[in-house]
Write a protein that holds these residues in place. Structure first.
Motif, PDB file in Angstrom:
ATOM      1  N   HIS A 159       7.608  -5.209   1.817  1.00  0.00           N
ATOM      2  CA  HIS A 159       8.928  -5.567   2.328  1.00  0.00           C
ATOM      3  C   HIS A 159       9.077  -5.421   3.843  1.00  0.00           C
ATOM      4  O   HIS A 159      10.038  -5.930   4.402  1.00  0.00           O
ATOM      5  CB  HIS A 159       9.963  -4.679   1.613  1.00  0.00           C
ATOM      6  N   ALA A 160       8.141  -4.738   4.503  1.00  0.00           N
ATOM      7  CA  ALA A 160       8.299  -4.481   5.943  1.00  0.00           C
ATOM      8  C   ALA A 160       7.000  -4.816   6.680  1.00  0.00           C
ATOM      9  O   ALA A 160       6.249  -3.928   7.090  1.00  0.00           O
ATOM     10  CB  ALA A 160       8.681  -3.020   6.178  1.00  0.00           C
ATOM     11  N   PRO A 161       6.702  -6.113   6.877  1.00  0.00           N
ATOM     12  CA  PRO A 161       5.442  -6.509   7.516  1.00  0.00           C
ATOM     13  C   PRO A 161       5.220  -5.899   8.896  1.00  0.00           C
ATOM     14  O   PRO A 161       4.086  -5.602   9.270  1.00  0.00           O
ATOM     15  CB  PRO A 161       5.561  -8.041   7.600  1.00  0.00           C
ATOM     16  N   MET A 162       6.292  -5.701   9.653  1.00  0.00           N
ATOM     17  CA  MET A 162       6.116  -5.156  11.011  1.00  0.00           C
ATOM     18  C   MET A 162       5.640  -3.706  10.983  1.00  0.00           C
ATOM     19  O   MET A 162       5.101  -3.199  11.974  1.00  0.00           O
ATOM     20  CB  MET A 162       7.409  -5.292  11.822  1.00  0.00           C
ATOM     21  N   MET A 163       5.791  -3.041   9.820  1.00  0.00           N
ATOM     22  CA  MET A 163       5.261  -1.685   9.648  1.00  0.00           C
ATOM     23  C   MET A 163       3.895  -1.695   8.976  1.00  0.00           C
ATOM     24  O   MET A 163       2.965  -1.027   9.416  1.00  0.00           O
ATOM     25  CB  MET A 163       6.204  -0.859   8.761  1.00  0.00           C
ATOM     26  N   GLU A 164       3.781  -2.479   7.893  1.00  0.00           N
ATOM     27  CA  GLU A 164       2.592  -2.413   7.053  1.00  0.00           C
ATOM     28  C   GLU A 164       1.431  -3.238   7.608  1.00  0.00           C
ATOM     29  O   GLU A 164       0.279  -2.828   7.510  1.00  0.00           O
ATOM     30  CB  GLU A 164       2.941  -2.875   5.635  1.00  0.00           C
ATOM     31  N   ARG A 165       1.758  -4.400   8.189  1.00  0.00           N
ATOM     32  CA  ARG A 165       0.717  -5.270   8.760  1.00  0.00           C
ATOM     33  C   ARG A 165       1.164  -5.725  10.153  1.00  0.00           C
ATOM     34  O   ARG A 165       1.391  -6.916  10.382  1.00  0.00           O
ATOM     35  CB  ARG A 165       0.480  -6.480   7.843  1.00  0.00           C
ATOM     36  N   PRO A 166       1.315  -4.766  11.094  1.00  0.00           N
ATOM     37  CA  PRO A 166       1.884  -5.120  12.399  1.00  0.00           C
ATOM     38  C   PRO A 166       1.076  -6.143  13.176  1.00  0.00           C
ATOM     39  O   PRO A 166       1.650  -6.964  13.900  1.00  0.00           O
ATOM     40  CB  PRO A 166       1.958  -3.777  13.136  1.00  0.00           C
ATOM     41  N   GLU A 167      -0.272  -6.124  13.030  1.00  0.00           N
ATOM     42  CA  GLU A 167      -1.083  -7.092  13.786  1.00  0.00           C
ATOM     43  C   GLU A 167      -0.764  -8.517  13.335  1.00  0.00           C
ATOM     44  O   GLU A 167      -0.580  -9.416  14.171  1.00  0.00           O
ATOM     45  CB  GLU A 167      -2.575  -6.808  13.602  1.00  0.00           C
ATOM     46  N   ALA A 168      -0.681  -8.732  12.015  1.00  0.00           N
ATOM     47  CA  ALA A 168      -0.371 -10.066  11.488  1.00  0.00           C
ATOM     48  C   ALA A 168       1.056 -10.468  11.864  1.00  0.00           C
ATOM     49  O   ALA A 168       1.311 -11.617  12.259  1.00  0.00           O
ATOM     50  CB  ALA A 168      -0.552 -10.083   9.974  1.00  0.00           C
ATOM     51  N   ASP A 172       0.859  -1.183   0.000  1.00  0.00           N
ATOM     52  CA  ASP A 172       0.000   0.000   0.000  1.00  0.00           C
ATOM     53  C   ASP A 172       0.897   1.236   0.000  1.00  0.00           C
ATOM     54  O   ASP A 172       1.558   1.527   1.001  1.00  0.00           O
ATOM     55  CB  ASP A 172      -0.885  -0.005   1.246  1.00  0.00           C
ATOM     56  N   PRO A 173       0.944   1.990  -1.101  1.00  0.00           N
ATOM     57  CA  PRO A 173       1.840   3.149  -1.165  1.00  0.00           C
ATOM     58  C   PRO A 173       1.549   4.207  -0.108  1.00  0.00           C
ATOM     59  O   PRO A 173       2.415   5.021   0.207  1.00  0.00           O
ATOM     60  CB  PRO A 173       1.622   3.702  -2.580  1.00  0.00           C
ATOM     61  N   ALA A 174       0.358   4.177   0.478  1.00  0.00           N
ATOM     62  CA  ALA A 174       0.015   5.154   1.514  1.00  0.00           C
ATOM     63  C   ALA A 174       0.877   4.985   2.766  1.00  0.00           C
ATOM     64  O   ALA A 174       1.005   5.913   3.581  1.00  0.00           O
ATOM     65  CB  ALA A 174      -1.458   5.038   1.882  1.00  0.00           C
ATOM     66  N   VAL A 175       1.482   3.797   2.932  1.00  0.00           N
ATOM     67  CA  VAL A 175       2.356   3.567   4.085  1.00  0.00           C
ATOM     68  C   VAL A 175       3.613   4.439   3.980  1.00  0.00           C
ATOM     69  O   VAL A 175       4.243   4.771   4.994  1.00  0.00           O
ATOM     70  CB  VAL A 175       2.735   2.072   4.192  1.00  0.00           C
ATOM     71  N   ALA A 176       3.969   4.805   2.755  1.00  0.00           N
ATOM     72  CA  ALA A 176       5.120   5.692   2.532  1.00  0.00           C
ATOM     73  C   ALA A 176       4.711   7.124   2.839  1.00  0.00           C
ATOM     74  O   ALA A 176       4.435   7.931   1.951  1.00  0.00           O
ATOM     75  CB  ALA A 176       5.618   5.558   1.097  1.00  0.00           C
ATOM     76  N   THR A 177       4.658   7.459   4.115  1.00  0.00           N
ATOM     77  CA  THR A 177       4.232   8.782   4.551  1.00  0.00           C
ATOM     78  C   THR A 177       5.242   9.843   4.112  1.00  0.00           C
ATOM     79  O   THR A 177       6.392   9.539   3.787  1.00  0.00           O
ATOM     80  CB  THR A 177       4.108   8.825   6.072  1.00  0.00           C
ATOM     81  N   LYS A 178       4.794  11.097   4.135  1.00  0.00           N
ATOM     82  CA  LYS A 178       5.695  12.191   3.773  1.00  0.00           C
ATOM     83  C   LYS A 178       6.908  12.210   4.697  1.00  0.00           C
ATOM     84  O   LYS A 178       8.035  12.455   4.254  1.00  0.00           O
ATOM     85  CB  LYS A 178       4.953  13.532   3.851  1.00  0.00           C
ATOM     86  N   GLU A 179       6.695  11.927   5.984  1.00  0.00           N
ATOM     87  CA  GLU A 179       7.807  11.904   6.944  1.00  0.00           C
ATOM     88  C   GLU A 179       8.843  10.853   6.550  1.00  0.00           C
ATOM     89  O   GLU A 179      10.052  11.099   6.597  1.00  0.00           O
ATOM     90  CB  GLU A 179       7.267  11.628   8.347  1.00  0.00           C
ATOM     91  N   LEU A 180       8.364   9.686   6.156  1.00  0.00           N
ATOM     92  CA  LEU A 180       9.265   8.609   5.755  1.00  0.00           C
ATOM     93  C   LEU A 180      10.029   8.977   4.486  1.00  0.00           C
ATOM     94  O   LEU A 180      11.245   8.786   4.395  1.00  0.00           O
ATOM     95  CB  LEU A 180       8.450   7.322   5.542  1.00  0.00           C
ATOM     96  N   VAL A 181       9.319   9.504   3.499  1.00  0.00           N
ATOM     97  CA  VAL A 181       9.965   9.914   2.247  1.00  0.00           C
ATOM     98  C   VAL A 181      10.978  11.034   2.510  1.00  0.00           C
ATOM     99  O   VAL A 181      12.090  11.027   1.962  1.00  0.00           O
ATOM    100  CB  VAL A 181       8.917  10.363   1.209  1.00  0.00           C
ATOM    101  N   LYS A 199      -1.276  -8.991   1.257  1.00  0.00           N
ATOM    102  CA  LYS A 199      -1.413  -7.546   1.039  1.00  0.00           C
ATOM    103  C   LYS A 199      -0.346  -6.788   1.813  1.00  0.00           C
ATOM    104  O   LYS A 199      -0.605  -5.846   2.565  1.00  0.00           O
ATOM    105  CB  LYS A 199      -2.823  -7.071   1.434  1.00  0.00           C
ATOM    106  N   CYS A 200       0.895  -7.234   1.605  1.00  0.00           N
ATOM    107  CA  CYS A 200       2.013  -6.703   2.384  1.00  0.00           C
ATOM    108  C   CYS A 200       3.297  -6.759   1.568  1.00  0.00           C
ATOM    109  O   CYS A 200       3.538  -7.728   0.852  1.00  0.00           O
ATOM    110  CB  CYS A 200       2.160  -7.513   3.669  1.00  0.00           C
TER     111      CYS A 200
END
Length: 254
Positions: free
Chosen positions: A230-239, A146-155, A227-228
């Motif tokens: 390269h970084a599951p602990m960020m993108e899908r932390p619950e899973a 999900d490209p939305a995970v790439a927040t402005k802060e992260l970029v 639906k994840c």
């Protein structure tokens, strides 16, 4: 980042909780905040430590996955820790693998998520358009499903790093070191339990990389996060946390 970074005796790290030690290793472009939801979830029952790998501090001529592994060794000795669970994302997984091949007696179990060490499709050998914010944003978005995970802060953080000449030289040197240090011939010697928690849509270390790790590591399990990237602990932390908790319960509470 809501956790305070401790800076003492040449080490910078986050520390929370008590119990069996979990040591979280970040990736090449990873921030400590990438692990925030893992720390939140496990600090109630475990001693969680997140060392900052000295990517921008080690001498450039010695910078590589082996020197970072030696740093982890010094850190664990400093904290008087043995029999730890190492949990690494991307380059952090690779460092964990190198450490484990040399110090398997000090590692109770290993968790890899989007780990390098066999193959990765990252930024490549250069940043041909590093001055372009849009280009860097696209590269960061490539990391996630999900490209939305790439927040402005992260970029912003990545853009700042790759436009700092001294930093980008180190990033590229370390990326090349990781590519050169292929571990396919070493993995059969790692006999401790290994959990692979992998994004099913990871484009940096694709699913076939996880399958090869699973085939070559004799005592491994493979868990897919749908639906994840390269970084599951960020993108899908619950899973991610659910898979990790089941693995820890199996290996530590038996």
């Amino acid at each position: 980042m809501k956790y305070e970074v401790i800076d003492e005796d040449g080490f910078k790290y986050i520390e929370a909780g008590k119990g069996e030690p979990l040591v979280l290793l970040h990736g090449l472009m990873g921030e400590l905040s990438n692990w925030e939801q893992v720390i939140d979830h496990f600090k109630g029952n475990y001693h969680v430590l997140v060392p900052i790998l000295p990517i921008y501090e080690l001498p450039i001529l010695t910078l590589g996955v082996k020197s970072l592994s030696k740093y982890v060794n010094r850190f664990l000795k400093y904290k008087k820790l043995s029999q730890v669970v190492l949990i690494g994302n991307s380059l952090g997984g690779h460092v964990g693998l190198v450490f484990t091949t040399s110090h398997q007696e000090n590692v109770k179990a290993l968790v890899l998520t989007g780990s390098s060490g066999l193959y990765e499709n990252a930024f490549g050998g250069s940043f041909p358009r590093r001055e372009s914010y849009d280009y860097i944003r696209e590269k960061v978005e490539f990391t996630f499903y999900d490209p939305a995970v790439a927040t402005k802060e992260l970029v912003d953080d990545v853009y700042k790093s790759v436009n700092d000449r001294s930093r980008v030289i180190r990033i590229l040197a370390l990326a090349k070191s990781a590519i050169r240090h292929n571990m396919s011939k070493d993995l059969s010697r790692i006999t401790i339990p290994v959990s692979l928690i992998w994004g099913k849509q990871d484009k940096v270390t694709p699913p076939e990389v996880a399958e090869e790790f699973h085939e070559l590591l004799p005592n491994s399990e493979l868990n897919w996060v749908d639906k994840c990237g390269h970084a599951p602990m960020m993108e899908r932390p619950e899973a991610f946390n659910e898979y990790l908790e089941k693995f820890l319960n199996r290996i530590l509470l038996k």
